[in-house]
Write a protein that holds these residues in place. Sequence first.
Motif, PDB file in Angstrom:
ATOM      1  N   LEU A 142       0.817  -1.218   0.000  1.00  0.00           N
ATOM      2  CA  LEU A 142       0.000   0.000   0.000  1.00  0.00           C
ATOM      3  C   LEU A 142       0.849   1.265   0.000  1.00  0.00           C
TER       4      LEU A 142
ATOM      5  N   HIS B   5       2.967   2.125   2.482  1.00  0.00           N
ATOM      6  CA  HIS B   5       3.153   2.615   3.852  1.00  0.00           C
ATOM      7  C   HIS B   5       4.378   1.939   4.467  1.00  0.00           C
TER       8      HIS B   5
ATOM      9  N   ALA C  77      -4.152   1.533  -8.853  1.00  0.00           N
ATOM     10  CA  ALA C  77      -3.720   2.895  -9.147  1.00  0.00           C
ATOM     11  C   ALA C  77      -2.324   2.897  -9.750  1.00  0.00           C
TER      12      ALA C  77
ATOM     13  N   GLY D 238       1.389   3.855 -10.016  1.00  0.00           N
ATOM     14  CA  GLY D 238       2.338   4.166  -8.960  1.00  0.00           C
ATOM     15  C   GLY D 238       3.705   4.475  -9.510  1.00  0.00           C
TER      16      GLY D 238
ATOM     17  N   ASP E 214      -0.478  12.730  -6.985  1.00  0.00           N
ATOM     18  CA  ASP E 214      -1.349  11.791  -6.272  1.00  0.00           C
ATOM     19  C   ASP E 214      -0.581  11.036  -5.189  1.00  0.00           C
ATOM     20  N   LEU E 215       0.620  10.607  -5.517  1.00  0.00           N
ATOM     21  CA  LEU E 215       1.417   9.854  -4.540  1.00  0.00           C
ATOM     22  C   LEU E 215       1.762  10.720  -3.335  1.00  0.00           C
ATOM     23  N   THR E 216       2.193  11.947  -3.590  1.00  0.00           N
ATOM     24  CA  THR E 216       2.593  12.805  -2.483  1.00  0.00           C
ATOM     25  C   THR E 216       1.393  13.254  -1.659  1.00  0.00           C
ATOM     26  N   SER E 217       0.243  13.477  -2.299  1.00  0.00           N
ATOM     27  CA  SER E 217      -0.944  13.914  -1.546  1.00  0.00           C
ATOM     28  C   SER E 217      -1.467  12.812  -0.636  1.00  0.00           C
ATOM     29  N   GLN E 218      -1.238  11.560  -1.025  1.00  0.00           N
ATOM     30  CA  GLN E 218      -1.684  10.432  -0.208  1.00  0.00           C
ATOM     31  C   GLN E 218      -0.663  10.040   0.852  1.00  0.00           C
ATOM     32  N   GLY E 219       0.483  10.706   0.833  1.00  0.00           N
ATOM     33  CA  GLY E 219       1.512  10.386   1.811  1.00  0.00           C
ATOM     34  C   GLY E 219       2.143   9.029   1.603  1.00  0.00           C
ATOM     35  N   LEU E 220       2.077   8.513   0.394  1.00  0.00           N
ATOM     36  CA  LEU E 220       2.633   7.190   0.132  1.00  0.00           C
ATOM     37  C   LEU E 220       4.148   7.275  -0.060  1.00  0.00           C
TER      38      LEU E 220
ATOM     39  N   GLN F 135       6.209   5.516  -1.890  1.00  0.00           N
ATOM     40  CA  GLN F 135       6.583   4.641  -2.999  1.00  0.00           C
ATOM     41  C   GLN F 135       7.771   5.217  -3.752  1.00  0.00           C
TER      42      GLN F 135
END
Length: 563
Positions: free
Chosen positions: A279, A281, A476, A478, A513-519, A521
Amino acid sequence: MQASTDHERRCYCGKLYQTISSLGRHTRGCPAFSDDCKRFLRLLAYLEPGPVPGDLFRRALFPFRKWNENGNESRERPFQLPDIFSDEGRLVKAVMDAIDTHAVRVTIGSSVSRGDPWWAHRNFELPESSRIFIQNSVDSLSGQLDSARLVFHGFPISDLDIRFIEKGNALLPFVVPLLYKLPVNKLLPGELPSTIEVCISMSHFGDLDFKENALAVAETLAGRIGPSPLDFSIALRKATLALAGGQMLSVWPSPGLDRKGNSQRAEAVLLRAQQCVELGHVSEAWELVGQWTPFHAAQPSSLETVMSSRMDFMKGKLHRFRGNFGAARQYLEPLSSQHPPTRVQFSARLHLIAVYTELGLWEKAQTVAGGIEIASGRQRRLYRLAQAELLLSRVLCGFEEDLPPAKRLFAEIVSEYEGLGRVSGKTMRRNFFRACFGLAVIGHLQRRGQALFGALGALSGWELAYRAARECLVVAEGFPDLICHLAMAQVQLSSVAVQSAPSLERAKQIWADLTSQGLEQRFCFTNLGTRWVDMVSEWLEASGCPRIVSQWGGTAGNAREGD
Protein backbone atom coordinates in the motif's frame (compact mmCIF):
# COMPACT_ATOMS: atom_id res chain seq x y z
CA MET A 1 -11.23 -73.84 -17.72
CA GLN A 2 -10.70 -70.11 -18.26
CA ALA A 3 -7.34 -69.15 -19.73
CA SER A 4 -4.91 -67.27 -17.49
CA THR A 5 -4.45 -63.56 -18.22
CA ASP A 6 -1.05 -61.96 -18.77
CA HIS A 7 -1.01 -60.28 -15.37
CA GLU A 8 -1.67 -63.63 -13.67
CA ARG A 9 1.44 -65.08 -15.29
CA ARG A 10 3.82 -62.20 -14.63
CA CYS A 11 6.36 -62.00 -11.81
CA TYR A 12 7.21 -58.81 -9.93
CA CYS A 13 10.56 -58.84 -11.72
CA GLY A 14 8.64 -58.23 -14.95
CA LYS A 15 9.14 -61.63 -16.58
CA LEU A 16 6.11 -63.20 -18.28
CA TYR A 17 5.48 -66.99 -18.30
CA GLN A 18 3.24 -69.20 -20.45
CA THR A 19 1.73 -71.19 -17.60
CA ILE A 20 0.89 -70.69 -13.95
CA SER A 21 3.09 -73.67 -12.99
CA SER A 22 6.15 -72.24 -14.77
CA LEU A 23 5.53 -68.90 -13.04
CA GLY A 24 5.32 -70.70 -9.69
CA ARG A 25 8.67 -72.41 -10.23
CA HIS A 26 10.25 -69.07 -11.10
CA THR A 27 8.86 -67.11 -8.15
CA ARG A 28 10.14 -69.65 -5.61
CA GLY A 29 13.68 -68.49 -6.36
CA CYS A 30 13.13 -64.92 -7.62
CA PRO A 31 14.42 -62.24 -5.19
CA ALA A 32 11.90 -59.73 -6.60
CA PHE A 33 9.08 -61.96 -5.30
CA SER A 34 10.22 -61.65 -1.67
CA ASP A 35 7.78 -59.85 0.61
CA ASP A 36 10.05 -56.85 1.16
CA CYS A 37 10.93 -56.38 -2.50
CA LYS A 38 7.25 -56.61 -3.43
CA ARG A 39 6.46 -53.88 -0.87
CA PHE A 40 9.14 -51.66 -2.41
CA LEU A 41 7.83 -52.25 -5.94
CA ARG A 42 4.21 -51.67 -4.86
CA LEU A 43 5.14 -48.24 -3.52
CA LEU A 44 6.74 -47.39 -6.87
CA ALA A 45 3.67 -48.62 -8.72
CA TYR A 46 1.34 -46.17 -6.99
CA LEU A 47 3.56 -43.17 -7.47
CA GLU A 48 3.06 -41.17 -10.66
CA PRO A 49 4.83 -42.85 -13.62
CA GLY A 50 8.35 -41.51 -13.86
CA PRO A 51 11.67 -41.69 -12.02
CA VAL A 52 11.23 -41.76 -8.23
CA PRO A 53 14.18 -40.43 -6.17
CA GLY A 54 15.73 -43.05 -3.91
CA ASP A 55 16.16 -40.36 -1.26
CA LEU A 56 12.40 -40.54 -0.67
CA PHE A 57 12.81 -44.12 0.58
CA ARG A 58 15.93 -43.27 2.57
CA ARG A 59 14.06 -40.52 4.44
CA ALA A 60 11.41 -43.03 5.51
CA LEU A 61 14.07 -44.79 7.60
CA PHE A 62 14.32 -41.73 9.84
CA PRO A 63 11.70 -39.99 11.99
CA PHE A 64 9.53 -37.22 10.56
CA ARG A 65 10.83 -33.72 11.43
CA LYS A 66 8.39 -31.08 12.63
CA TRP A 67 8.08 -28.14 15.03
CA ASN A 68 6.78 -28.93 18.51
CA GLU A 69 4.75 -26.67 20.82
CA ASN A 70 7.99 -25.21 22.26
CA GLY A 71 9.11 -24.04 18.84
CA ASN A 72 11.93 -26.57 18.63
CA GLU A 73 12.46 -29.49 16.28
CA SER A 74 10.92 -32.82 17.22
CA ARG A 75 11.26 -36.18 15.51
CA GLU A 76 8.28 -38.49 15.38
CA ARG A 77 6.77 -41.30 13.35
CA PRO A 78 3.19 -40.11 12.84
CA PHE A 79 2.57 -41.99 9.58
CA GLN A 80 1.78 -45.71 9.38
CA LEU A 81 4.46 -46.75 6.91
CA PRO A 82 5.07 -50.33 5.68
CA ASP A 83 7.29 -52.24 8.11
CA ILE A 84 10.05 -52.47 5.50
CA PHE A 85 11.17 -49.06 6.82
CA SER A 86 11.66 -50.34 10.36
CA ASP A 87 15.01 -51.90 9.41
CA GLU A 88 17.53 -50.32 7.06
CA GLY A 89 18.94 -53.74 6.18
CA ARG A 90 15.56 -54.94 4.93
CA LEU A 91 15.09 -51.85 2.75
CA VAL A 92 18.59 -52.06 1.29
CA LYS A 93 18.11 -55.75 0.42
CA ALA A 94 14.73 -55.00 -1.19
CA VAL A 95 16.27 -52.24 -3.31
CA MET A 96 19.21 -54.43 -4.34
CA ASP A 97 16.91 -57.33 -5.20
CA ALA A 98 14.86 -55.02 -7.44
CA ILE A 99 18.02 -53.81 -9.15
CA ASP A 100 19.63 -57.26 -9.53
CA THR A 101 16.49 -58.77 -11.11
CA HIS A 102 16.07 -55.78 -13.45
CA ALA A 103 12.63 -55.13 -11.99
CA VAL A 104 13.34 -51.38 -12.09
CA ARG A 105 15.13 -48.99 -14.36
CA VAL A 106 17.88 -47.11 -12.50
CA THR A 107 19.17 -43.67 -13.47
CA ILE A 108 21.52 -41.17 -11.85
CA GLY A 109 19.80 -38.80 -9.45
CA SER A 110 21.15 -35.99 -7.29
CA SER A 111 24.75 -35.84 -6.11
CA VAL A 112 25.73 -38.02 -3.17
CA SER A 113 25.95 -36.29 0.21
CA ARG A 114 28.51 -37.48 2.69
CA GLY A 115 27.19 -40.43 4.66
CA ASP A 116 24.27 -41.22 2.35
CA PRO A 117 24.07 -44.65 0.64
CA TRP A 118 24.68 -44.55 -3.10
CA TRP A 119 21.20 -45.87 -3.94
CA ALA A 120 19.63 -42.85 -2.20
CA HIS A 121 20.94 -40.77 -5.09
CA ARG A 122 19.53 -42.91 -7.86
CA ASN A 123 16.11 -42.70 -9.45
CA PHE A 124 13.94 -45.81 -9.78
CA GLU A 125 11.24 -46.38 -12.37
CA LEU A 126 8.97 -49.34 -13.13
CA PRO A 127 8.30 -50.40 -16.72
CA GLU A 128 4.72 -49.52 -17.63
CA SER A 129 3.73 -53.19 -17.95
CA SER A 130 5.00 -53.95 -14.45
CA ARG A 131 3.29 -50.90 -12.99
CA ILE A 132 -0.08 -51.95 -14.43
CA PHE A 133 0.45 -55.56 -13.31
CA ILE A 134 1.24 -54.55 -9.72
CA GLN A 135 -1.69 -52.10 -9.53
CA ASN A 136 -4.01 -54.90 -10.69
CA SER A 137 -2.57 -57.23 -8.06
CA VAL A 138 -2.92 -54.93 -5.04
CA ASP A 139 -5.92 -53.27 -3.42
CA SER A 140 -5.92 -49.76 -4.88
CA LEU A 141 -6.93 -48.03 -1.63
CA SER A 142 -4.10 -49.70 0.27
CA GLY A 143 -1.62 -48.84 -2.48
CA GLN A 144 -2.71 -45.19 -2.61
CA LEU A 145 -2.51 -44.78 1.17
CA ASP A 146 0.92 -46.40 1.49
CA SER A 147 2.36 -44.23 -1.31
CA ALA A 148 0.72 -41.07 0.05
CA ARG A 149 2.10 -41.74 3.54
CA LEU A 150 5.56 -42.29 2.10
CA VAL A 151 5.45 -38.93 0.29
CA PHE A 152 3.98 -37.08 3.29
CA HIS A 153 6.68 -38.53 5.53
CA GLY A 154 9.42 -37.47 3.13
CA PHE A 155 8.11 -34.00 2.29
CA PRO A 156 10.14 -31.20 3.94
CA ILE A 157 8.56 -28.76 6.40
CA SER A 158 8.97 -25.05 5.70
CA ASP A 159 11.66 -23.25 7.75
CA LEU A 160 12.94 -26.58 9.11
CA ASP A 161 14.83 -28.06 6.16
CA ILE A 162 17.61 -25.96 4.60
CA ARG A 163 17.00 -27.79 1.29
CA PHE A 164 13.27 -27.11 1.48
CA ILE A 165 12.89 -25.81 -2.09
CA GLU A 166 15.14 -28.43 -3.68
CA LYS A 167 13.43 -31.35 -1.93
CA GLY A 168 9.93 -29.98 -2.43
CA ASN A 169 10.46 -29.50 -6.16
CA ALA A 170 11.88 -33.03 -6.47
CA LEU A 171 8.72 -34.51 -4.93
CA LEU A 172 6.19 -32.23 -6.65
CA PRO A 173 5.54 -34.58 -9.64
CA PHE A 174 4.38 -37.28 -7.20
CA VAL A 175 2.56 -34.94 -4.81
CA VAL A 176 0.20 -33.41 -7.36
CA PRO A 177 -1.63 -36.59 -8.47
CA LEU A 178 -1.57 -38.11 -4.96
CA LEU A 179 -3.15 -35.06 -3.37
CA TYR A 180 -6.02 -34.87 -5.86
CA LYS A 181 -7.05 -38.47 -5.20
CA LEU A 182 -6.04 -38.75 -1.55
CA PRO A 183 -8.66 -40.73 0.46
CA VAL A 184 -8.60 -38.22 3.33
CA ASN A 185 -11.29 -40.06 5.27
CA LYS A 186 -9.05 -43.14 5.50
CA LEU A 187 -6.14 -41.43 7.25
CA LEU A 188 -5.72 -42.35 10.91
CA PRO A 189 -6.49 -39.69 13.57
CA GLY A 190 -2.86 -39.63 14.72
CA GLU A 191 -1.73 -38.87 11.18
CA LEU A 192 -3.91 -35.79 10.70
CA PRO A 193 -1.87 -32.99 12.38
CA SER A 194 1.34 -33.89 10.54
CA THR A 195 -0.55 -34.34 7.26
CA ILE A 196 -1.99 -30.83 7.69
CA GLU A 197 1.47 -29.38 8.26
CA VAL A 198 2.76 -31.14 5.16
CA CYS A 199 -0.15 -29.81 3.08
CA ILE A 200 0.69 -26.28 4.24
CA SER A 201 4.31 -26.84 3.18
CA MET A 202 3.12 -28.26 -0.14
CA SER A 203 1.24 -25.02 -0.80
CA HIS A 204 4.60 -23.33 -1.43
CA PHE A 205 5.00 -25.30 -4.67
CA GLY A 206 3.25 -25.74 -8.00
CA ASP A 207 0.70 -23.48 -9.64
CA LEU A 208 -2.04 -21.56 -7.87
CA ASP A 209 -4.64 -24.31 -8.39
CA PHE A 210 -2.41 -26.88 -6.70
CA LYS A 211 -1.54 -24.52 -3.83
CA GLU A 212 -5.22 -23.83 -3.19
CA ASN A 213 -6.03 -27.55 -3.37
CA ALA A 214 -3.30 -28.34 -0.83
CA LEU A 215 -4.83 -25.81 1.58
CA ALA A 216 -8.34 -27.16 0.89
CA VAL A 217 -7.13 -30.64 1.90
CA ALA A 218 -5.55 -29.13 5.01
CA GLU A 219 -8.85 -27.43 5.91
CA THR A 220 -10.79 -30.65 5.43
CA LEU A 221 -8.43 -32.52 7.73
CA ALA A 222 -8.43 -29.70 10.28
CA GLY A 223 -12.20 -30.01 10.47
CA ARG A 224 -11.75 -33.60 11.69
CA ILE A 225 -9.56 -32.65 14.67
CA GLY A 226 -11.40 -29.52 15.88
CA PRO A 227 -9.98 -26.05 16.70
CA SER A 228 -6.17 -25.91 16.93
CA PRO A 229 -3.24 -23.57 16.14
CA LEU A 230 -3.13 -25.25 12.72
CA ASP A 231 -6.28 -23.28 11.80
CA PHE A 232 -4.26 -20.07 12.03
CA SER A 233 -1.42 -21.56 9.99
CA ILE A 234 -3.88 -22.40 7.22
CA ALA A 235 -5.51 -18.95 7.37
CA LEU A 236 -2.11 -17.24 7.25
CA ARG A 237 -1.03 -19.23 4.22
CA LYS A 238 -4.31 -18.43 2.44
CA ALA A 239 -3.81 -14.73 3.19
CA THR A 240 -0.28 -14.90 1.82
CA LEU A 241 -1.48 -16.46 -1.43
CA ALA A 242 -4.23 -13.85 -1.63
CA LEU A 243 -1.65 -11.09 -1.29
CA ALA A 244 0.34 -12.58 -4.16
CA GLY A 245 -2.86 -12.37 -6.21
CA GLY A 246 -3.48 -8.71 -5.32
CA GLN A 247 -5.98 -9.22 -2.47
CA MET A 248 -5.67 -8.16 1.17
CA LEU A 249 -7.00 -10.52 3.84
CA SER A 250 -6.88 -9.74 7.55
CA VAL A 251 -5.53 -12.48 9.81
CA TRP A 252 -4.31 -12.37 13.38
CA PRO A 253 -3.52 -15.30 15.68
CA SER A 254 -5.10 -16.08 19.02
CA PRO A 255 -2.93 -18.97 20.22
CA GLY A 256 -1.62 -19.47 23.74
CA LEU A 257 1.31 -17.47 25.04
CA ASP A 258 4.04 -19.94 24.21
CA ARG A 259 7.05 -20.01 21.93
CA LYS A 260 5.28 -21.55 18.96
CA GLY A 261 2.39 -19.12 19.36
CA ASN A 262 4.88 -16.27 19.45
CA SER A 263 6.36 -17.52 16.18
CA GLN A 264 2.90 -17.52 14.65
CA ARG A 265 2.51 -13.91 15.73
CA ALA A 266 5.80 -13.17 13.97
CA GLU A 267 4.40 -14.63 10.75
CA ALA A 268 1.30 -12.46 11.11
CA VAL A 269 3.47 -9.37 11.67
CA LEU A 270 5.49 -10.16 8.54
CA LEU A 271 2.31 -10.57 6.48
CA ARG A 272 0.88 -7.27 7.74
CA ALA A 273 4.19 -5.52 7.11
CA GLN A 274 4.22 -6.79 3.51
CA GLN A 275 0.64 -5.61 3.08
CA CYS A 276 1.73 -2.15 4.27
CA VAL A 277 4.55 -2.16 1.72
CA GLU A 278 2.06 -3.04 -1.01
CA LEU A 279 0.00 0.00 0.00
CA GLY A 280 3.06 2.27 0.05
CA HIS A 281 3.15 2.61 3.85
CA VAL A 282 6.77 1.67 4.44
CA SER A 283 7.12 3.53 7.75
CA GLU A 284 4.09 1.70 9.15
CA ALA A 285 5.64 -1.60 8.08
CA TRP A 286 8.83 -0.63 9.93
CA GLU A 287 6.88 0.07 13.11
CA LEU A 288 5.20 -3.33 12.88
CA VAL A 289 8.39 -5.37 12.57
CA GLY A 290 9.86 -3.49 15.50
CA GLN A 291 7.08 -4.74 17.78
CA TRP A 292 8.04 -8.42 17.74
CA THR A 293 10.68 -10.11 19.88
CA PRO A 294 11.30 -13.74 20.92
CA PHE A 295 9.33 -14.99 23.93
CA HIS A 296 12.55 -15.10 25.97
CA ALA A 297 15.05 -12.92 24.14
CA ALA A 298 18.07 -14.54 25.83
CA GLN A 299 16.94 -18.05 24.94
CA PRO A 300 14.86 -18.03 21.76
CA SER A 301 13.47 -21.28 20.44
CA SER A 302 14.75 -22.65 17.15
CA LEU A 303 11.59 -21.49 15.36
CA GLU A 304 11.85 -18.01 16.92
CA THR A 305 15.44 -17.85 15.66
CA VAL A 306 14.14 -18.59 12.17
CA MET A 307 11.50 -15.87 12.58
CA SER A 308 14.17 -13.42 13.75
CA SER A 309 16.08 -14.01 10.51
CA ARG A 310 12.93 -13.34 8.50
CA MET A 311 12.32 -10.17 10.52
CA ASP A 312 15.86 -8.98 9.80
CA PHE A 313 15.32 -9.70 6.11
CA MET A 314 12.16 -7.57 6.13
CA LYS A 315 14.05 -4.76 7.91
CA GLY A 316 16.78 -4.93 5.28
CA LYS A 317 14.19 -4.71 2.50
CA LEU A 318 12.45 -1.76 4.16
CA HIS A 319 15.71 0.16 4.51
CA ARG A 320 16.46 -0.48 0.86
CA PHE A 321 13.00 0.68 -0.19
CA ARG A 322 13.47 3.93 1.78
CA GLY A 323 16.83 4.58 0.14
CA ASN A 324 18.82 3.82 3.30
CA PHE A 325 21.26 1.54 1.52
CA GLY A 326 23.95 1.60 4.19
CA ALA A 327 21.47 0.48 6.84
CA ALA A 328 20.02 -2.16 4.51
CA ARG A 329 23.50 -3.56 4.07
CA GLN A 330 23.88 -4.07 7.83
CA TYR A 331 20.85 -6.38 7.90
CA LEU A 332 21.37 -8.21 4.60
CA GLU A 333 25.07 -9.02 4.85
CA PRO A 334 24.78 -11.36 7.89
CA LEU A 335 21.80 -13.17 6.34
CA SER A 336 23.68 -13.54 3.09
CA SER A 337 26.58 -15.39 4.71
CA GLN A 338 24.76 -17.20 7.52
CA HIS A 339 25.58 -20.89 7.99
CA PRO A 340 23.70 -23.08 7.98
CA PRO A 341 21.70 -21.03 5.48
CA THR A 342 18.17 -19.94 6.29
CA ARG A 343 15.14 -19.94 4.04
CA VAL A 344 15.62 -16.23 3.28
CA GLN A 345 19.28 -16.46 2.24
CA PHE A 346 18.60 -16.59 -1.49
CA SER A 347 16.33 -13.51 -1.39
CA ALA A 348 18.68 -11.70 1.00
CA ARG A 349 21.52 -12.13 -1.47
CA LEU A 350 19.47 -10.78 -4.36
CA HIS A 351 18.55 -7.67 -2.33
CA LEU A 352 22.18 -7.28 -1.22
CA ILE A 353 23.28 -7.31 -4.87
CA ALA A 354 20.82 -4.46 -5.49
CA VAL A 355 22.11 -2.55 -2.45
CA TYR A 356 25.73 -2.96 -3.50
CA THR A 357 24.95 -1.67 -6.99
CA GLU A 358 23.27 1.41 -5.49
CA LEU A 359 26.44 1.95 -3.44
CA GLY A 360 28.66 1.40 -6.47
CA LEU A 361 30.31 -1.65 -4.90
CA TRP A 362 30.46 -3.68 -8.10
CA GLU A 363 33.01 -6.28 -6.99
CA LYS A 364 31.09 -7.04 -3.81
CA ALA A 365 27.89 -7.38 -5.83
CA GLN A 366 29.54 -9.81 -8.25
CA THR A 367 31.05 -11.81 -5.39
CA VAL A 368 27.62 -12.28 -3.83
CA ALA A 369 26.13 -13.22 -7.20
CA GLY A 370 28.88 -15.76 -7.78
CA GLY A 371 28.08 -17.55 -4.51
CA ILE A 372 24.37 -18.07 -5.15
CA GLU A 373 23.15 -21.65 -5.59
CA ILE A 374 20.07 -22.25 -7.73
CA ALA A 375 17.45 -24.76 -6.54
CA SER A 376 14.55 -24.16 -8.96
CA GLY A 377 13.54 -22.66 -12.28
CA ARG A 378 12.01 -19.69 -10.47
CA GLN A 379 15.26 -19.01 -8.62
CA ARG A 380 17.17 -19.28 -11.87
CA ARG A 381 14.98 -16.58 -13.47
CA LEU A 382 15.38 -14.29 -10.44
CA TYR A 383 19.14 -14.81 -10.40
CA ARG A 384 19.48 -13.97 -14.10
CA LEU A 385 17.32 -10.89 -13.58
CA ALA A 386 19.59 -9.70 -10.76
CA GLN A 387 22.63 -10.32 -12.98
CA ALA A 388 21.09 -8.33 -15.83
CA GLU A 389 20.23 -5.44 -13.50
CA LEU A 390 23.76 -5.48 -12.10
CA LEU A 391 25.18 -5.16 -15.61
CA LEU A 392 22.78 -2.35 -16.49
CA SER A 393 23.59 -0.47 -13.28
CA ARG A 394 27.21 -0.51 -14.37
CA VAL A 395 26.18 0.76 -17.80
CA LEU A 396 24.39 3.70 -16.19
CA CYS A 397 27.63 4.53 -14.36
CA GLY A 398 29.69 4.60 -17.55
CA PHE A 399 30.75 0.97 -18.06
CA GLU A 400 29.52 0.86 -21.66
CA GLU A 401 31.17 -2.52 -22.36
CA ASP A 402 28.46 -4.14 -20.22
CA LEU A 403 25.62 -2.91 -22.43
CA PRO A 404 25.65 -5.76 -25.04
CA PRO A 405 25.60 -8.60 -22.45
CA ALA A 406 22.94 -6.73 -20.44
CA LYS A 407 20.75 -6.31 -23.51
CA ARG A 408 21.14 -9.97 -24.47
CA LEU A 409 20.31 -11.16 -20.96
CA PHE A 410 17.23 -8.94 -20.59
CA ALA A 411 15.95 -10.04 -24.00
CA GLU A 412 16.36 -13.71 -23.05
CA ILE A 413 14.53 -13.17 -19.75
CA VAL A 414 11.61 -11.37 -21.45
CA SER A 415 11.34 -14.20 -23.98
CA GLU A 416 11.46 -16.81 -21.21
CA TYR A 417 8.63 -15.15 -19.28
CA GLU A 418 6.59 -14.79 -22.45
CA GLY A 419 7.21 -18.48 -23.15
CA LEU A 420 5.71 -19.42 -19.78
CA GLY A 421 2.29 -18.49 -21.14
CA ARG A 422 -0.01 -16.79 -18.68
CA VAL A 423 2.16 -14.84 -16.22
CA SER A 424 0.12 -15.07 -13.01
CA GLY A 425 0.73 -13.79 -9.52
CA LYS A 426 1.92 -10.36 -8.49
CA THR A 427 5.54 -11.38 -7.97
CA MET A 428 5.93 -13.02 -11.38
CA ARG A 429 4.23 -10.08 -13.10
CA ARG A 430 6.57 -7.65 -11.36
CA ASN A 431 9.59 -9.67 -12.40
CA PHE A 432 8.34 -9.55 -15.99
CA PHE A 433 8.00 -5.77 -15.62
CA ARG A 434 11.57 -5.56 -14.32
CA ALA A 435 12.82 -7.39 -17.41
CA CYS A 436 10.77 -5.19 -19.77
CA PHE A 437 11.94 -2.12 -17.86
CA GLY A 438 15.58 -3.08 -18.24
CA LEU A 439 15.15 -3.68 -21.96
CA ALA A 440 13.41 -0.29 -22.30
CA VAL A 441 16.28 1.49 -20.53
CA ILE A 442 18.77 -0.08 -22.93
CA GLY A 443 16.65 0.90 -25.93
CA HIS A 444 16.43 4.43 -24.54
CA LEU A 445 20.21 4.67 -24.12
CA GLN A 446 20.96 3.27 -27.56
CA ARG A 447 18.49 5.49 -29.41
CA ARG A 448 18.92 8.72 -27.40
CA GLY A 449 19.64 11.62 -29.70
CA GLN A 450 18.69 9.69 -32.81
CA ALA A 451 16.14 10.79 -35.37
CA LEU A 452 12.45 9.94 -35.48
CA PHE A 453 12.96 6.23 -36.20
CA GLY A 454 15.15 5.75 -33.14
CA ALA A 455 12.71 7.67 -30.96
CA LEU A 456 9.78 5.52 -32.07
CA GLY A 457 11.75 2.40 -31.19
CA ALA A 458 12.51 3.77 -27.71
CA LEU A 459 8.85 4.67 -27.17
CA SER A 460 7.82 1.16 -28.21
CA GLY A 461 10.06 -0.30 -25.50
CA TRP A 462 8.60 1.99 -22.83
CA GLU A 463 5.05 1.22 -23.92
CA LEU A 464 5.80 -2.50 -23.42
CA ALA A 465 7.21 -1.76 -19.95
CA TYR A 466 4.20 0.40 -19.10
CA ARG A 467 1.76 -2.35 -20.12
CA ALA A 468 3.71 -4.80 -17.94
CA ALA A 469 3.52 -2.33 -15.03
CA ARG A 470 -0.25 -2.03 -15.46
CA GLU A 471 -0.56 -5.82 -15.16
CA CYS A 472 1.13 -5.97 -11.76
CA LEU A 473 -2.26 -6.26 -10.00
CA VAL A 474 -2.12 -2.70 -8.65
CA VAL A 475 -5.21 -0.60 -9.38
CA ALA A 476 -3.72 2.90 -9.15
CA GLU A 477 -0.73 4.01 -11.17
CA GLY A 478 2.34 4.17 -8.96
CA PHE A 479 6.07 4.57 -9.08
CA PRO A 480 6.78 2.07 -11.92
CA ASP A 481 4.19 3.80 -14.11
CA LEU A 482 5.69 7.18 -13.20
CA ILE A 483 9.13 6.12 -14.39
CA CYS A 484 7.73 4.88 -17.70
CA HIS A 485 5.87 8.16 -18.29
CA LEU A 486 8.95 10.24 -17.43
CA ALA A 487 11.10 8.26 -19.85
CA MET A 488 8.50 8.50 -22.64
CA ALA A 489 8.23 12.25 -22.04
CA GLN A 490 11.99 12.66 -22.33
CA VAL A 491 12.01 10.79 -25.66
CA GLN A 492 9.06 12.82 -26.97
CA LEU A 493 10.53 16.20 -26.02
CA SER A 494 14.08 15.50 -27.16
CA SER A 495 13.60 13.45 -30.33
CA VAL A 496 10.14 14.21 -31.73
CA ALA A 497 8.94 17.58 -32.94
CA VAL A 498 6.37 18.26 -30.22
CA GLN A 499 5.80 21.26 -27.97
CA SER A 500 4.27 19.25 -25.14
CA ALA A 501 4.29 15.64 -24.01
CA PRO A 502 1.14 13.97 -22.68
CA SER A 503 3.36 11.54 -20.77
CA LEU A 504 4.93 14.43 -18.87
CA GLU A 505 1.53 15.70 -17.75
CA ARG A 506 0.56 12.20 -16.67
CA ALA A 507 3.81 11.84 -14.70
CA LYS A 508 3.07 15.13 -12.91
CA GLN A 509 -0.39 13.87 -11.97
CA ILE A 510 0.89 10.53 -10.66
CA TRP A 511 3.55 12.25 -8.54
CA ALA A 512 0.97 14.68 -7.15
CA ASP A 513 -1.35 11.79 -6.27
CA LEU A 514 1.42 9.85 -4.54
CA THR A 515 2.59 12.80 -2.48
CA SER A 516 -0.94 13.91 -1.55
CA GLN A 517 -1.68 10.43 -0.21
CA GLY A 518 1.51 10.39 1.81
CA LEU A 519 2.63 7.19 0.13
CA GLU A 520 6.28 6.26 0.37
CA GLN A 521 6.58 4.64 -3.00
CA ARG A 522 9.96 6.17 -3.67
CA PHE A 523 11.20 2.88 -4.97
CA CYS A 524 10.40 0.65 -7.89
CA PHE A 525 10.72 -3.05 -8.41
CA THR A 526 14.21 -2.89 -9.90
CA ASN A 527 17.55 -1.87 -8.43
CA LEU A 528 17.84 0.87 -11.08
CA GLY A 529 15.27 3.19 -9.49
CA THR A 530 17.38 5.98 -7.98
CA ARG A 531 19.98 6.19 -10.68
CA TRP A 532 17.65 6.02 -13.68
CA VAL A 533 15.10 8.51 -12.35
CA ASP A 534 17.86 11.01 -11.61
CA MET A 535 19.27 10.62 -15.13
CA VAL A 536 15.89 11.09 -16.83
CA SER A 537 15.03 14.03 -14.58
CA GLU A 538 18.34 15.73 -15.43
CA TRP A 539 17.70 15.25 -19.15
CA LEU A 540 14.24 16.74 -18.76
CA GLU A 541 15.63 19.71 -16.82
CA ALA A 542 18.11 20.28 -19.64
CA SER A 543 15.07 20.53 -21.95
CA GLY A 544 13.60 23.27 -19.75
CA CYS A 545 11.21 21.09 -17.71
CA PRO A 546 11.08 21.58 -13.94
CA ARG A 547 12.03 18.55 -11.87
CA ILE A 548 8.95 16.47 -11.05
CA VAL A 549 10.33 13.81 -8.73
CA SER A 550 12.13 15.25 -5.72
CA GLN A 551 15.59 14.00 -4.82
CA TRP A 552 15.69 10.65 -3.09
CA GLY A 553 14.97 11.13 0.57
CA GLY A 554 17.72 9.31 2.26
CA THR A 555 21.32 9.20 1.60
CA ALA A 556 21.35 7.42 -1.72
CA GLY A 557 23.89 9.78 -3.20
CA ASN A 558 25.99 10.08 -0.06
CA ALA A 559 25.88 6.36 0.64
CA ARG A 560 27.78 5.61 -2.55
CA GLU A 561 30.82 7.39 -1.12
CA GLY A 562 33.21 4.94 0.44
CA ASP A 563 33.07 1.25 1.18
